[in-house]
Design a protein around this motif. Structure first.
Motif, PDB file in Angstrom:
ATOM      1  N   SER A  22       0.895  -1.166   0.000  1.00  0.00           N
ATOM      2  CA  SER A  22       0.000   0.000   0.000  1.00  0.00           C
ATOM      3  C   SER A  22       0.928   1.209   0.000  1.00  0.00           C
ATOM      4  O   SER A  22       1.850   1.288   0.826  1.00  0.00           O
ATOM      5  CB  SER A  22      -0.873  -0.025   1.259  1.00  0.00           C
ATOM      6  OG  SER A  22      -1.264   1.276   1.594  1.00  0.00           O
ATOM      7  N   SER A  49      -2.852  -3.965  -2.700  1.00  0.00           N
ATOM      8  CA  SER A  49      -3.764  -4.530  -1.707  1.00  0.00           C
ATOM      9  C   SER A  49      -4.642  -3.418  -1.163  1.00  0.00           C
ATOM     10  O   SER A  49      -4.326  -2.236  -1.307  1.00  0.00           O
ATOM     11  CB  SER A  49      -2.974  -5.166  -0.575  1.00  0.00           C
ATOM     12  OG  SER A  49      -2.274  -4.159   0.108  1.00  0.00           O
ATOM     13  N   ALA A  50      -5.732  -3.832  -0.562  1.00  0.00           N
ATOM     14  CA  ALA A  50      -6.644  -2.865   0.056  1.00  0.00           C
ATOM     15  C   ALA A  50      -6.878  -3.291   1.503  1.00  0.00           C
ATOM     16  O   ALA A  50      -7.993  -3.678   1.880  1.00  0.00           O
ATOM     17  CB  ALA A  50      -7.953  -2.813  -0.734  1.00  0.00           C
ATOM     18  N   ALA A  51      -5.821  -3.290   2.292  1.00  0.00           N
ATOM     19  CA  ALA A  51      -5.944  -3.685   3.699  1.00  0.00           C
ATOM     20  C   ALA A  51      -6.902  -2.724   4.400  1.00  0.00           C
ATOM     21  O   ALA A  51      -6.840  -1.510   4.193  1.00  0.00           O
ATOM     22  CB  ALA A  51      -4.576  -3.659   4.361  1.00  0.00           C
ATOM     23  N   HIS A  52      -7.776  -3.288   5.203  1.00  0.00           N
ATOM     24  CA  HIS A  52      -8.804  -2.479   5.864  1.00  0.00           C
ATOM     25  C   HIS A  52      -9.192  -3.210   7.148  1.00  0.00           C
ATOM     26  O   HIS A  52      -9.411  -4.427   7.115  1.00  0.00           O
ATOM     27  CB  HIS A  52      -9.998  -2.328   4.911  1.00  0.00           C
ATOM     28  CG  HIS A  52     -11.041  -1.365   5.352  1.00  0.00           C
ATOM     29  ND1 HIS A  52     -11.893  -1.620   6.398  1.00  0.00           N
ATOM     30  CD2 HIS A  52     -11.364  -0.133   4.884  1.00  0.00           C
ATOM     31  CE1 HIS A  52     -12.714  -0.585   6.553  1.00  0.00           C
ATOM     32  NE2 HIS A  52     -12.399   0.331   5.651  1.00  0.00           N
ATOM     33  N   THR A  55     -13.215  -4.360   6.564  1.00  0.00           N
ATOM     34  CA  THR A  55     -13.468  -5.216   5.394  1.00  0.00           C
ATOM     35  C   THR A  55     -12.116  -5.660   4.827  1.00  0.00           C
ATOM     36  O   THR A  55     -11.584  -5.038   3.908  1.00  0.00           O
ATOM     37  CB  THR A  55     -14.266  -4.455   4.312  1.00  0.00           C
ATOM     38  OG1 THR A  55     -13.633  -3.184   4.088  1.00  0.00           O
ATOM     39  CG2 THR A  55     -15.693  -4.225   4.728  1.00  0.00           C
ATOM     40  N   ASP A  57      -8.952  -7.376   2.993  1.00  0.00           N
ATOM     41  CA  ASP A  57      -8.649  -7.816   1.629  1.00  0.00           C
ATOM     42  C   ASP A  57      -8.388  -9.331   1.689  1.00  0.00           C
ATOM     43  O   ASP A  57      -7.458  -9.774   2.370  1.00  0.00           O
ATOM     44  CB  ASP A  57      -7.406  -7.039   1.156  1.00  0.00           C
ATOM     45  CG  ASP A  57      -6.993  -7.398  -0.263  1.00  0.00           C
ATOM     46  OD1 ASP A  57      -7.187  -8.572  -0.665  1.00  0.00           O
ATOM     47  OD2 ASP A  57      -6.464  -6.508  -0.954  1.00  0.00           O
ATOM     48  N   LYS A  58      -9.219 -10.086   0.966  1.00  0.00           N
ATOM     49  CA  LYS A  58      -9.124 -11.563   1.069  1.00  0.00           C
ATOM     50  C   LYS A  58      -7.749 -12.077   0.652  1.00  0.00           C
ATOM     51  O   LYS A  58      -7.233 -13.045   1.211  1.00  0.00           O
ATOM     52  CB  LYS A  58     -10.202 -12.210   0.206  1.00  0.00           C
ATOM     53  CG  LYS A  58     -11.603 -12.060   0.762  1.00  0.00           C
ATOM     54  CD  LYS A  58     -12.553 -13.017   0.039  1.00  0.00           C
ATOM     55  CE  LYS A  58     -13.983 -12.926   0.576  1.00  0.00           C
ATOM     56  NZ  LYS A  58     -14.658 -11.655   0.294  1.00  0.00           N
ATOM     57  N   VAL A  60      -4.911 -10.593   1.018  1.00  0.00           N
ATOM     58  CA  VAL A  60      -3.953 -10.365   2.106  1.00  0.00           C
ATOM     59  C   VAL A  60      -4.194 -11.379   3.222  1.00  0.00           C
ATOM     60  O   VAL A  60      -3.249 -12.004   3.741  1.00  0.00           O
ATOM     61  CB  VAL A  60      -4.060  -8.919   2.653  1.00  0.00           C
ATOM     62  CG1 VAL A  60      -3.126  -8.726   3.841  1.00  0.00           C
ATOM     63  CG2 VAL A  60      -3.754  -7.898   1.558  1.00  0.00           C
ATOM     64  N   GLY A  67      -4.630  -9.799   8.254  1.00  0.00           N
ATOM     65  CA  GLY A  67      -5.142  -8.948   7.175  1.00  0.00           C
ATOM     66  C   GLY A  67      -4.371  -7.657   7.005  1.00  0.00           C
ATOM     67  O   GLY A  67      -4.835  -6.728   6.350  1.00  0.00           O
TER      68      GLY A  67
END
Ligand SMILES: N[C@@H](CCC(=O)N[C@@H](CS)C(=O)NCC(=O)O)C(=O)O
Length: 219
Positions: A22, A49-52, A55, A57-58, A60, A67
């Motif tokens: 990221s 990636s969209a680490a959150h 919600t 990121d699958k 990750v 996550g």
């Protein structure tokens, strides 16, 4: 286990590594700056990636159950996280000296990494409070608590920065990445005010090729 990973990397010579990435993450950046300083950066493929925290990121989570980014995948398919483990791996892989092997210098660098990472942790949590938590659930005092941690760490950093000189190790890299994140997300904090040593040091450190190559793109 780490020793066998590093040994196998040495056997393969030029290993290919992948990192869940990221652009804004100070922890991802710390790994990339370390890789750059160690001459490993061109071996690392960045996996967007969209680490959150709510919600995840699958992709990750498939590598790091927490996550979170960064997570590094070696060419043996071994996954390493978090940033401290990854940096230690990269340093061992390159036979580098970003972490002194023993003695007081080692504990000092590890302590400084911990302090800088703590500053980044507090900044990321404060950012999540406004960027992710629904307005009705926000708690200003909690955010202020995180900002107080950042300011206290910055004061300690101001004292230490006077003695940094041209040091390039995991302590100074972690500080550089934490300060860049503050500039990016918390410019209003004005961390340079009354912190002349830190500001002068960051001016020099931020101009290093490793920092320039990993600069956070403008939002
Ligand atoms: N201690 C971890 C911290 C990593 C971290 O907090 N990463 C953030 C991005 S800056 C993240 O993945 N957040 C998603 C989440 O909290 O689930 C490290 O050093 O790698």
């Amino acid at each position: 286990m780490r020793r066998s990973i590093v040994a196998s990397a040495a056997i393969h010579g030029r290993v290919a590594l992948k990192i869940f990435y990221s652009a804004a993450s100070p922890f991802v950046r710390k790994c990339l700056v370390a890789a750059h300083e160690l001459g490993l950066h061109d071996r690392i493929e960045r996996l967007p990636s969209a680490a959150h925290p709510i919600t995840p990121d699958k992709a990750v989570v498939g590598s790091n159950p927490l996550g979170k980014v960064p997570a590094l995948i070696t060419d043996d398919g071994v996954v390493l996280h978090d940033s401290r483990v990854i940096c230690e791996y990269l340093n061992a892989l390159a036979g580098g000296n970003l972490i002194p092997p023993n003695g007081p210098a080692r504990w000092n660098v590890l302590l400084e990494q911990s302090l800088a990472d703590g500053m980044s942790d507090a900044a990321v949590l404060a950012r999540y409070e406004t960027a992710m938590r629904p307005e009705a659930f926000r708690w200003n005092e909690w955010t202020n608590g995180q900002l107080a941690k950042i300011n206290a760490a910055l004061d300690e950093f101001e004292t230490r920065a006077a003695g940094f000189g041209e040091r390039v190790d995991l302590g100074t890299i972690a500080f550089g990445c934490a300060l860049a994140y503050l500039d990016y997300r918390f410019a209003d904090l004005g961390w340079r005010g009354k912190r002349a040593n830190a500001a002068a040091w960051y001016e020099r450190f931020g101009a290093r090729a490793s920092m320039v190559a990993t600069r956070i793109p403008a939002a």
